[in-house]
Enzyme design. Structure first.
Site, PDB file in Angstrom:
ATOM      1  N   HIS B  78       0.030  14.559 -49.805  1.00  0.00           N
ATOM      2  CA  HIS B  78      -0.136  15.057 -51.616  1.00  0.00           C
ATOM      3  C   HIS B  78      -1.576  14.567 -52.513  1.00  0.00           C
ATOM      4  O   HIS B  78      -1.739  15.673 -53.015  1.00  0.00           O
ATOM      5  CB  HIS B  78       1.147  13.883 -51.908  1.00  0.00           C
ATOM      6  CG  HIS B  78       0.890  13.867 -53.028  1.00  0.00           C
ATOM      7  ND1 HIS B  78       1.916  15.144 -54.154  1.00  0.00           N
ATOM      8  CD2 HIS B  78       0.824  13.285 -54.245  1.00  0.00           C
ATOM      9  CE1 HIS B  78       1.244  14.929 -55.644  1.00  0.00           C
ATOM     10  NE2 HIS B  78       0.835  13.353 -56.020  1.00  0.00           N
ATOM     11  N   ASP B 107     -20.312  39.636 -65.282  1.00  0.00           N
ATOM     12  CA  ASP B 107     -19.346  38.963 -64.085  1.00  0.00           C
ATOM     13  C   ASP B 107     -19.916  38.024 -64.102  1.00  0.00           C
ATOM     14  O   ASP B 107     -21.122  37.307 -64.395  1.00  0.00           O
ATOM     15  CB  ASP B 107     -19.617  40.302 -63.371  1.00  0.00           C
ATOM     16  CG  ASP B 107     -18.353  39.962 -61.859  1.00  0.00           C
ATOM     17  OD1 ASP B 107     -18.796  38.811 -61.261  1.00  0.00           O
ATOM     18  OD2 ASP B 107     -17.763  41.246 -61.817  1.00  0.00           O
ATOM     19  N   TRP B 143      -6.145   9.012 -49.107  1.00  0.00           N
ATOM     20  CA  TRP B 143      -6.883  10.793 -49.278  1.00  0.00           C
ATOM     21  C   TRP B 143      -8.739   9.378 -49.649  1.00  0.00           C
ATOM     22  O   TRP B 143      -8.819  10.223 -48.703  1.00  0.00           O
ATOM     23  CB  TRP B 143      -6.507  11.060 -50.639  1.00  0.00           C
ATOM     24  CG  TRP B 143      -7.357  10.123 -52.279  1.00  0.00           C
ATOM     25  CD1 TRP B 143      -6.695   9.500 -52.879  1.00  0.00           C
ATOM     26  CD2 TRP B 143      -8.423  10.810 -52.335  1.00  0.00           C
ATOM     27  NE1 TRP B 143      -7.163   9.071 -53.905  1.00  0.00           N
ATOM     28  CE2 TRP B 143      -8.344  10.148 -53.677  1.00  0.00           C
ATOM     29  CE3 TRP B 143      -9.595  11.779 -52.498  1.00  0.00           C
ATOM     30  CZ2 TRP B 143      -9.668  10.420 -54.856  1.00  0.00           C
ATOM     31  CZ3 TRP B 143     -10.014  12.239 -53.036  1.00  0.00           C
ATOM     32  CH2 TRP B 143     -10.900  11.194 -54.864  1.00  0.00           C
ATOM     33  N   SER B 170     -17.434  25.369 -50.415  1.00  0.00           N
ATOM     34  CA  SER B 170     -16.986  26.206 -51.502  1.00  0.00           C
ATOM     35  C   SER B 170     -16.453  25.646 -52.336  1.00  0.00           C
ATOM     36  O   SER B 170     -17.465  26.686 -53.586  1.00  0.00           O
ATOM     37  CB  SER B 170     -15.275  25.939 -50.989  1.00  0.00           C
ATOM     38  OG  SER B 170     -14.064  26.644 -52.776  1.00  0.00           O
ATOM     39  N   SER B 171     -16.888  24.374 -52.786  1.00  0.00           N
ATOM     40  CA  SER B 171     -16.854  23.927 -54.579  1.00  0.00           C
ATOM     41  C   SER B 171     -18.226  24.163 -54.350  1.00  0.00           C
ATOM     42  O   SER B 171     -18.930  24.483 -55.860  1.00  0.00           O
ATOM     43  CB  SER B 171     -16.462  22.523 -54.355  1.00  0.00           C
ATOM     44  OG  SER B 171     -15.558  21.974 -54.232  1.00  0.00           O
ATOM     45  N   HIS B 254     -15.949   8.894 -57.837  1.00  0.00           N
ATOM     46  CA  HIS B 254     -16.093   8.621 -59.400  1.00  0.00           C
ATOM     47  C   HIS B 254     -16.328  10.074 -60.274  1.00  0.00           C
ATOM     48  O   HIS B 254     -15.663  10.760 -60.826  1.00  0.00           O
ATOM     49  CB  HIS B 254     -16.635   6.953 -60.237  1.00  0.00           C
ATOM     50  CG  HIS B 254     -16.334   7.185 -61.131  1.00  0.00           C
ATOM     51  ND1 HIS B 254     -14.881   6.391 -61.491  1.00  0.00           N
ATOM     52  CD2 HIS B 254     -16.269   7.284 -62.755  1.00  0.00           C
ATOM     53  CE1 HIS B 254     -13.934   6.902 -62.736  1.00  0.00           C
ATOM     54  NE2 HIS B 254     -15.455   7.104 -63.527  1.00  0.00           N
ATOM     55  N   GLU B 256     -15.736  12.916 -59.113  1.00  0.00           N
ATOM     56  CA  GLU B 256     -15.256  13.933 -59.062  1.00  0.00           C
ATOM     57  C   GLU B 256     -14.067  13.841 -59.884  1.00  0.00           C
ATOM     58  O   GLU B 256     -13.629  14.809 -59.782  1.00  0.00           O
ATOM     59  CB  GLU B 256     -14.523  13.219 -57.692  1.00  0.00           C
ATOM     60  CG  GLU B 256     -13.584  14.003 -56.769  1.00  0.00           C
ATOM     61  CD  GLU B 256     -13.121  15.375 -57.025  1.00  0.00           C
ATOM     62  OE1 GLU B 256     -14.600  16.329 -56.476  1.00  0.00           O
ATOM     63  OE2 GLU B 256     -11.842  16.097 -56.747  1.00  0.00           O
ATOM     64  N   TYR B 258     -14.474  13.004 -62.938  1.00  0.00           N
ATOM     65  CA  TYR B 258     -14.539  13.568 -64.223  1.00  0.00           C
ATOM     66  C   TYR B 258     -14.778  15.546 -63.475  1.00  0.00           C
ATOM     67  O   TYR B 258     -14.118  16.149 -65.172  1.00  0.00           O
ATOM     68  CB  TYR B 258     -16.468  12.682 -64.434  1.00  0.00           C
ATOM     69  CG  TYR B 258     -16.058  11.838 -65.144  1.00  0.00           C
ATOM     70  CD1 TYR B 258     -15.531  11.524 -66.018  1.00  0.00           C
ATOM     71  CD2 TYR B 258     -15.914  10.978 -64.535  1.00  0.00           C
ATOM     72  CE1 TYR B 258     -14.639  10.586 -66.565  1.00  0.00           C
ATOM     73  CE2 TYR B 258     -15.702   9.475 -65.197  1.00  0.00           C
ATOM     74  CZ  TYR B 258     -15.392   9.367 -65.783  1.00  0.00           C
ATOM     75  OH  TYR B 258     -14.593   8.095 -66.862  1.00  0.00           O
ATOM     76  N   SER B 269     -10.891  21.607 -75.768  1.00  0.00           N
ATOM     77  CA  SER B 269     -11.941  21.804 -77.128  1.00  0.00           C
ATOM     78  C   SER B 269     -11.341  23.133 -78.001  1.00  0.00           C
ATOM     79  O   SER B 269     -12.545  23.278 -78.676  1.00  0.00           O
ATOM     80  CB  SER B 269     -12.870  21.572 -76.840  1.00  0.00           C
ATOM     81  OG  SER B 269     -13.095  20.044 -76.476  1.00  0.00           O
ATOM     82  N   HIS B 303     -16.202   0.325 -59.097  1.00  0.00           N
ATOM     83  CA  HIS B 303     -14.969  -0.459 -60.478  1.00  0.00           C
ATOM     84  C   HIS B 303     -13.965   0.077 -59.617  1.00  0.00           C
ATOM     85  O   HIS B 303     -12.779  -0.583 -59.485  1.00  0.00           O
ATOM     86  CB  HIS B 303     -15.072   0.557 -61.611  1.00  0.00           C
ATOM     87  CG  HIS B 303     -14.500   1.593 -61.768  1.00  0.00           C
ATOM     88  ND1 HIS B 303     -15.395   2.540 -63.154  1.00  0.00           N
ATOM     89  CD2 HIS B 303     -13.941   2.578 -61.095  1.00  0.00           C
ATOM     90  CE1 HIS B 303     -14.437   3.716 -62.888  1.00  0.00           C
ATOM     91  NE2 HIS B 303     -14.396   3.594 -61.967  1.00  0.00           N
ATOM     92  N   HIS B 304     -13.869   0.777 -58.606  1.00  0.00           N
ATOM     93  CA  HIS B 304     -13.097   1.113 -57.331  1.00  0.00           C
ATOM     94  C   HIS B 304     -12.946   0.078 -56.206  1.00  0.00           C
ATOM     95  O   HIS B 304     -12.340   0.289 -55.449  1.00  0.00           O
ATOM     96  CB  HIS B 304     -12.977   2.434 -56.288  1.00  0.00           C
ATOM     97  CG  HIS B 304     -13.249   3.466 -57.609  1.00  0.00           C
ATOM     98  ND1 HIS B 304     -11.962   3.993 -58.024  1.00  0.00           N
ATOM     99  CD2 HIS B 304     -14.714   4.440 -58.530  1.00  0.00           C
ATOM    100  CE1 HIS B 304     -12.261   4.867 -59.086  1.00  0.00           C
ATOM    101  NE2 HIS B 304     -13.911   5.221 -58.925  1.00  0.00           N
ATOM    102  N   THR B 329     -15.415   8.320 -74.719  1.00  0.00           N
ATOM    103  CA  THR B 329     -14.513   9.452 -74.300  1.00  0.00           C
ATOM    104  C   THR B 329     -13.852   9.572 -76.206  1.00  0.00           C
ATOM    105  O   THR B 329     -13.211  10.298 -76.965  1.00  0.00           O
ATOM    106  CB  THR B 329     -13.996   9.176 -73.760  1.00  0.00           C
ATOM    107  OG1 THR B 329     -14.728   8.374 -72.345  1.00  0.00           O
ATOM    108  CG2 THR B 329     -12.439   9.201 -73.036  1.00  0.00           C
ATOM    109  N   LYS B 332     -14.805  11.740 -78.025  1.00  0.00           N
ATOM    110  CA  LYS B 332     -13.544  13.082 -78.163  1.00  0.00           C
ATOM    111  C   LYS B 332     -12.619  12.556 -78.870  1.00  0.00           C
ATOM    112  O   LYS B 332     -11.724  14.080 -79.570  1.00  0.00           O
ATOM    113  CB  LYS B 332     -13.816  13.053 -76.368  1.00  0.00           C
ATOM    114  CG  LYS B 332     -14.811  13.951 -75.661  1.00  0.00           C
ATOM    115  CD  LYS B 332     -15.256  14.165 -74.538  1.00  0.00           C
ATOM    116  CE  LYS B 332     -16.711  15.106 -73.594  1.00  0.00           C
ATOM    117  NZ  LYS B 332     -16.344  15.809 -74.546  1.00  0.00           N
ATOM    118  N   ARG B 451       1.109  -0.457 -54.257  1.00  0.00           N
ATOM    119  CA  ARG B 451       1.084   1.316 -53.980  1.00  0.00           C
ATOM    120  C   ARG B 451       1.460   1.432 -52.443  1.00  0.00           C
ATOM    121  O   ARG B 451       1.592   0.754 -52.146  1.00  0.00           O
ATOM    122  CB  ARG B 451      -0.344   1.687 -54.785  1.00  0.00           C
ATOM    123  CG  ARG B 451      -0.777   1.512 -53.406  1.00  0.00           C
ATOM    124  CD  ARG B 451      -2.483   2.016 -55.500  1.00  0.00           C
ATOM    125  NE  ARG B 451      -2.632   3.351 -55.192  1.00  0.00           N
ATOM    126  CZ  ARG B 451      -4.211   3.450 -55.242  1.00  0.00           C
ATOM    127  NH1 ARG B 451      -5.468   3.636 -55.116  1.00  0.00           N
ATOM    128  NH2 ARG B 451      -4.305   5.372 -55.215  1.00  0.00           N
TER     129      ARG B 451
END
Lengths: 291, 535
Positions: B78, B107, B143, B170-171, B254, B256, B258, B269, B303-304, B329, B332, B451
């Site tokens: 998932h 293009d 994951w 690809s990315s 991390h 990632e 963002y 925005s 922090h993870h 943040t 924003k 979890r």
């Protein structure tokens, strides 16, 4: 979009559709699928073959198309600028790939090995599991993974290789200056010297690997030292090989009279790549062999 | 495509290719963008099906549907499907569609590379999904693929590694294309600080992608060589450390998150000023805030892993750097709110999604602050509170922004208007039930439910039932989305020459709807640029 002949400065250009990208996708997939099947034991080693073959076919085909279009003068300066930027960012992504492995090396030397040796916040592993282990470098860990004794990689060949790569960085720069000032003979000579130096580097590295495996008991499986040594120098060696092949291709293009003193993106891209390989080696020499 | 444009175009390039060639050999940013969005939609529903399975299993305590191994496979897949298959390709699809339109380009800069970036994805997706079919099933270690657990899975282990390599390639290629397009193909006169915010946020996202996807490639390569070739990266006996993987992984991981959310900031925005009929408040502050978030994202990964055993000094550093992210943040959220302040507001579907984003993403941000505090993280780590936190930022955050973006730009893409009433149904069902789905998970986590667990103690049943019901309705409501889009494209009412949203600003609205096949044949003039200026 406006045609390049009409607008060499900076009009827009959108290439027509091409089969090469989808072939590239298939080639990459074959490469990965072959590796999966082989590693899972579902197919013999020949499963590894279609991927690289397709990739080689792809590179020849796609680049021939692009070189042909370029020689026809279809590309304008804006396209040239796009190519340049793309190459720079591609090299940046390569830098970050190596950064991950350098990170692993630094982590092992700064943190995990000292902790296993009973220093710092995680000293408890030492007390409980390996009270006799003392942190040293090089090491294959408290479990002596890969055998009790091994030799660390010698400086000799590495120093020679450093000299070779630094010299090749110089020769490619001389070749570049020759190209820009229109000295084709000097260009051919120094470009040839560059890729010869590159292949010499690879040969010496291969020799060093042979020595390490046969006489020094230094292998990929020799604990964290063997791991970081072979992964870092191995990926670097792969990049040197690719870079030397790229130089060779560029040399053949020079022989065919490609490139002008003003416009020679491919030459510059390859030389950037070569300098990148060079800088990575300097870091390798300092952190893997020397310190 | 108008006649005057037609003449300016080289004959070889102007005709729309037909049949399968148009898609397989595509070089057009709109076609490729469409394929990205369709791929993303397919993966969203596959990942969603896995989520329904998870919620069905957790509806009450007891192993009702799946055994724990199967459950963990669903859970792992998932996440992989949603992150790499649904959200990231959706953003690249939107980038493809919108960036050339918004910067006045015909293009993307490297159209063939663009084609390659897309076509890697179906192969990668197939490789990833076929992990379910091999002996031992899909990977089940989450994951994040932590060793040594990850290495204990069967035939699917190298499949996932190589699928990730493909997705990463690809990315990276897609991100290179985005950066080059923005840096090289902007209309004359569009300086960096005149770019729309969606373009700005994507520029920074692309930088993050190029910087960290190779690091992920390195991390999974280390897993692969440890497993198959006897290296010792994560083997303490050999001098390595399993925790090393966490460091390398989260150095990617991390930034990632963002990568998943910055383009959402860009979309919000765009939408809020349109339906507030006011220019965005504090444009430059938004740009600098985005850049600050991107910079900080590189120095917060620890922090993870507060509970993994880390020197106190490192914990302090990562705690403080993480909390610093609240500053940009906050800028924003403040600016979006200030944009709406005294605006002439109307609540069409894109605006509804944007306002919901504003509230619900902020909730996710606050729970993030709670998790950033080392002492409280010791309590929350590994509980459903974390699940609630990141789903709040990703579902009513990233996913709502993607849906808002589609509802906002679909009339531009198709030249047709969708069924507004049905879209509002989609919104209200989503917005209400996403909270029913995820809010109770905060309570469950604080009460101590772990979890990644296939079964739980009976005292957690009530809130799990509520959460599952929310999940089922939310999931079912999403089926409206492809239906609305399909109906709009097939038989929606043409929007004609008028802008579908009269408050909309930006170069994309200076083109007719649908936009011509090659967006801007000629760079827009300074007058067009000024007329379309967002601020």
């Amino acid at each position: 979009m406006t045609d390049a002949h009409a607008n060499a400065e900076g009009g827009y250009y959108v290439p027509h559709g091409s089969p090469w990208p989808i072939i590239a996708a298939v080639a990459l997939f074959s490469l990965m699928l072959g590796a999966v099947l082989f590693l899972d034991g579902a197919a013999p080693a020949w499963a590894l073959l279609p991927g690289p073959l397709l990739l080689a076919f792809l590179f020849v085909g796609w680049f021939s198309t692009v070189v042909g279009e370029n020689q026809k003068g279809i590309y304008n300066l804006r396209v040239d600028r796009s190519f340049r930027m793309a190459m720079m960012w591609f090299i940046f992504s390569e830098v970050m790939f190596f950064a991950a492995f350098f990170g692993a090396l630094f982590y092992a030397r700064m943190f995990s090995v000292p902790w296993l040796g009973g220093q710092g916040v995680k000293a408890i592993t030492n007390f409980l599991l390996w009270p006799h282990y003392e942190a040293t470098w090089p090491t294959n860990g408290p479990g002596h993974v890969g055998g009790a004794h091994f030799d660390s990689a010698p400086m000799g060949i590495a120093a020679l290789n450093t000299l070779i790569l630094l010299t090749s960085g110089l020769t490619v720069t001389i070749a570049h200056h020759a190209l820009r000032s229109g000295h084709r003979g000097r260009l051919k000579l120094f470009l040839a010297l560059t890729f010869l130096l590159g292949f010499t580097f690879v040969a010496l590295q291969a020799h060093e690997y042979g020595e390490a495996y046969m006489h020094m008991n230094l292998k990929l499986t020799t604990g964290i030292y063997g791991t970081t040594f072979f992964m870092l120098t191995g990926f670097h060696g792969l990049h040197v090989t690719i870079g030397a092949i790229m130089l060779l291709v560029i040399w053949f293009r020079v022989l065919r009279g490609h490139f002008t003193p003003e416009r020679h993106f491919a030459f510059e891209a390859v030389s950037w790549y070569w300098h990148f390989v060079d800088v990575v080696w300097l870091c390798l020499f300092i952190f893997v062999y020397w310190l | 495509m108008t006649e005057s444009h037609e003449t300016a175009v080289h004959a070889e390039h102007d005709h729309k290719p037909h049949g399968w060639r148009r898609w397989v050999f595509a070089t057009n940013h709109k076609d490729i963008g469409t394929m990205y969005l369709i791929f993303s939609g397919v993966m969203f529903f596959l990942g969603g099906a896995a989520a329904m399975g998870i919620r069905a299993q957790l509806f009450k305590s007891g192993l009702e549907l799946f055994d724990p191994a199967e459950f963990n496979q669903l859970l792992t897949m998932h996440a992989l499907m949603m992150i790499f298959g649904a959200v990231m390709p959706a953003w690249v699809g939107l980038a493809n569609w919108m960036i050339p339109l918004q910067i006045g380009a015909p293009d993307m800069a490297l159209p063939r590379l663009n084609n390659l970036s897309f076509w890697i994805l179906p192969f990668a997706g197939a490789l990833l999904m076929s992990a379910f079919l091999v002996p031992g099933g899909a990977p089940a270690g989450g994951w994040t693929m932590y060793p040594p657990l990850m290495e204990q899975f069967g035939a699917s282990f190298p499949m996932v590694i190589f699928a990730i390599h493909l997705l990463g390639i690809s990315s990276i290629l897609g991100a290179i294309n985005v950066i080059v397009t923005i840096m090289n193909l902007r209309a004359p006169g569009m300086s960096l600080l005149r770019m729309p915010l969606f373009v700005w946020t994507w520029l920074i996202t692309a930088f993050l992608l190029i910087a960290v996807m190779p690091v992920l490639a390195g991390a999974v390569t280390m897993l692969l060589t440890d497993h198959f070739f006897g290296t010792s990266f994560f083997n303490a006996a050999g001098g390595g450390d399993p925790v090393l993987f966490l460091h390398v992984f989260w150095f990617f991981g991390h930034p990632e998150v963002y990568i998943l959310i910055l383009p959402a900031f860009g979309v919000i925005s765009e939408i809020i000023p349109t339906f507030s009929r006011k220019p965005l408040f504090g444009y430059e502050a938004m740009v600098y805030a985005t850049a600050s978030i991107a910079f900080l994202s590189f120095i917060v990964w620890g922090h993870h892993m507060f509970t993994v055993g880390m020197p106190v000094s490192a914990q302090l550093f990562f705690m403080l750097s993480t909390m610093l992210i609240a500053v940009p943040t906050g800028v924003k959220v403040f600016n979006w709110t200030a944009t709406m302040w005294r605006g002439s507001l109307s609540f069409e579907p894109p605006m509804l999604f944007a306002v919901a984003f504003l509230f619900l993403f902020t909730i996710g941000g606050f729970s993030g602050l709670m998790l950033a505090l080392v002492p409280s993280d010791y309590q929350y780590h590994g509980t459903y509170f974390v699940v609630a936190h990141f789903h709040y930022v990703l579902v009513p955050g990233a996913v709502f922004a993607i849906m808002g973006a589609v509802y906002y730009w679909l009339p531009k893409w198709s030249g047709r208007m969708y069924d507004m009433r049905l879209a509002k149904w989609h919104f209200w069902l989503s917005a209400i039930f996403v909270n029913v789905l995820f809010f109770p998970q905060h309570f469950l986590g604080l009460a101590g439910m772990p979890r990644r667990i296939a079964d739980y103690a009976p005292q957690f049943t009530d809130w799990n039932m509520v959460s599952s019901i929310g999940g089922f309705v939310f999931g079912a409501a999403q089926l409206l989305f492809p239906y609305i889009v399909w109906r709009c494209v097939r038989s929606g009412k043409p929007v004609g020459a008028n802008k579908p949203w009269e408050g909309a600003r930006g170069l994309e609205w200076e083109l007719p709807s649908p936009a011509p096949y090659h967006s801007w044949q000629e760079p827009p003039s300074e007058a067009v640029l000024a007329h379309g200026a967002e601020h």
